[in-house]
Design a protein around this motif. Structure first.
Motif, short mmCIF file in Angstrom:
data_model
loop_
_atom_site.label_atom_id
_atom_site.label_comp_id
_atom_site.label_asym_id
_atom_site.label_seq_id
_atom_site.Cartn_x
_atom_site.Cartn_y
_atom_site.Cartn_z
N ALA A 168 0.83 -1.20 0.00
CA ALA A 168 0.00 0.00 0.00
C ALA A 168 0.87 1.25 0.00
CB ALA A 168 -0.93 0.00 1.21
N SER A 194 3.23 1.42 -3.55
CA SER A 194 2.74 1.62 -4.90
C SER A 194 1.41 2.35 -4.98
CB SER A 194 2.59 0.25 -5.59
OG SER A 194 1.63 -0.52 -4.89
N GLN A 230 -1.32 1.36 -3.56
CA GLN A 230 -2.37 0.35 -3.62
C GLN A 230 -3.35 0.55 -2.47
OE1 GLN A 230 -1.87 -4.08 -4.57
NE2 GLN A 230 -1.75 -4.06 -2.35
N SER A 231 -4.62 0.70 -2.78
CA SER A 231 -5.62 0.88 -1.74
C SER A 231 -5.76 -0.41 -0.95
CB SER A 231 -6.97 1.25 -2.37
OG SER A 231 -6.87 2.49 -3.04
N CYS A 253 -7.23 -5.64 -0.71
CA CYS A 253 -6.40 -4.64 -1.36
C CYS A 253 -6.66 -4.68 -2.87
CB CYS A 253 -4.92 -4.85 -1.06
SG CYS A 253 -4.28 -6.48 -1.50
N ARG A 254 -6.32 -3.59 -3.54
CA ARG A 254 -6.53 -3.53 -4.98
C ARG A 254 -5.55 -2.55 -5.60
NH1 ARG A 254 -9.12 1.05 -6.87
NH2 ARG A 254 -9.71 0.00 -8.80
N ASN A 255 -5.18 -2.85 -6.84
CA ASN A 255 -4.48 -1.89 -7.69
C ASN A 255 -5.12 -1.95 -9.07
OD1 ASN A 255 -3.40 -4.16 -8.98
ND2 ASN A 255 -1.54 -4.13 -7.74
N HIS A 273 -7.09 -7.71 -7.41
CA HIS A 273 -7.67 -7.59 -6.08
C HIS A 273 -7.04 -8.68 -5.22
CE1 HIS A 273 -10.86 -5.30 -8.16
NE2 HIS A 273 -11.09 -4.77 -6.99
N PRO A 293 -11.37 -1.31 -2.20
CA PRO A 293 -10.79 -2.66 -2.32
C PRO A 293 -11.74 -3.76 -1.87
CG PRO A 293 -9.81 -1.46 -0.47
CD PRO A 293 -10.65 -0.47 -1.21
#
Length: 312
Positions: free
Chosen positions: A27, A30, A32-33, A55-57, A61, A142
């Motif tokens: 997180a 990068s 990333q949420s 988490c997600r980008n 996921h 996310p």
């Protein structure tokens, strides 16, 4: 015990520490949420903390589940150790009493990972984590919005069930609902924006899900300009901080759902840090002493930790 999870940082009160809820390293690296949810559930004869991280980008996921007291890496239904080639992945011990139990990365080209089950041991008793995310609907968060389930099964009982596909979860696990409902006790979230940071929270079990917005009057926080900050609940201003550069740390008590909620903020790094930097906001309800509107079992030691990362 449980109250130790919600200690206020030392910048707000002397000698106390932040809770030991691990933040996903990706997180901060990068953008990333990520959101970490900590539940209290009855597992293997004891109340234990179950930590669920979403988490997600742009491409993937991710989901991980760990349980207080789990020992060593778990195995999938084929008996393969997690972390071996082709598995969902499993981490090492996060502490002496808690290790990563289930970790799944859901990339568009790995459809099979969106549906699965893992089994591991807690104090010698089998625990299953079962999930179906094949049709899950997401927004910018996310955590999925709907059309999914994640179930934790212990002793033929579903002790924690996330998502709205409850019938499907009970049918697949062949287990009954637990007599003891799992309780959400902590939410820790990383959000990224230039000047407006959004999240949602429910401050007691039967309360409304509230929209929380933190906004700054200027996106150029270190540009030598005067900055004001507002914290809004459901669109209404509850906290107004003028001249944030002089009041970058503080706290205020507000009222939400007839509950008193302590709001703490630390925006020092927004104003004086370099590179990607974050402010910390903590929302901690105070348990009512006596009230006709609340019962003790409806109020938990819930606490929201919001890490607001400012991006250029």
């Amino acid at each position: 015990m449980m109250q130790d999870l919600f200690s206020v940082p030392s910048c707000f009160s002397a000698g106390e520490k932040l809770p030991d809820v691990p933040a996903p390293a990706a997180a901060t690296r990068s953008g990333q949420s990520a959101v970490t949810l900590v539940y209290r559930a009855g597992i293997a004869g004891h109340d234990r903390l179950v930590t669920v991280t979403w988490c997600r980008n742009l491409l993937t996921h991710g989901l991980s589940v760990s349980i207080e007291g789990s020992a060593g890496a778990g195995k999938d239904k084929t008996g393969r150790e997690w972390g071996e080639a082709g598995g969902g992945g499993g981490g090492g011990a996060a502490s002496k009493s808690c290790s990563s139990a289930c970790k799944v990365e859901m990339q568009p080209w790995h459809f099979w990972r969106k549906y699965g089950a893992k089994q591991f041991q807690v104090d010698g008793k089998a625990i299953d984590v079962v999930w179906d995310l094949r049709s899950a609907r997401y927004s910018d968060e996310p955590e999925p919005l709907s059309d999914y389930y994640v179930a934790v099964v212990s002793g033929e009982e579903v002790v924690l069930l996330l998502g709205n596909l409850k019938k499907e979860a009970f049918r697949r696990t062949g287990s009954r609902p637990s007599l003891q409902d799992a309780v959400l006790v902590c939410k820790k979230e990383h959000v990224f924006s230039k000047k407006r940071f959004l999240t949602k929270a429910r401050f007691h079990e039967k309360g409304k899900l509230h929209d929380i917005s933190i906004e700054c009057s200027s996106g150029n926080l270190n540009g030598g300009v005067d900055v004001d900050m507002v914290i809004k609940i459901d669109g209404s201003v509850n906290v107004l901080v003028r001249h944030l550069q002089w009041k970058f740390r503080g706290n205020e008590c507000i009222s939400i759902d007839q509950l008193k909620v302590q709001v703490y903020w630390d925006a020092h790094d927004w104003l004086f840090g370099t590179g990607m930097r974050n402010a910390l906001f903590i929302f901690k309800p105070e348990l009512p002493s006596t009230s006709a509107d609340f019962h003790t079992d409806e109020c938990s030691d819930f606490c929201l930790f919001l890490y607001a990362w400012k991006v250029e």
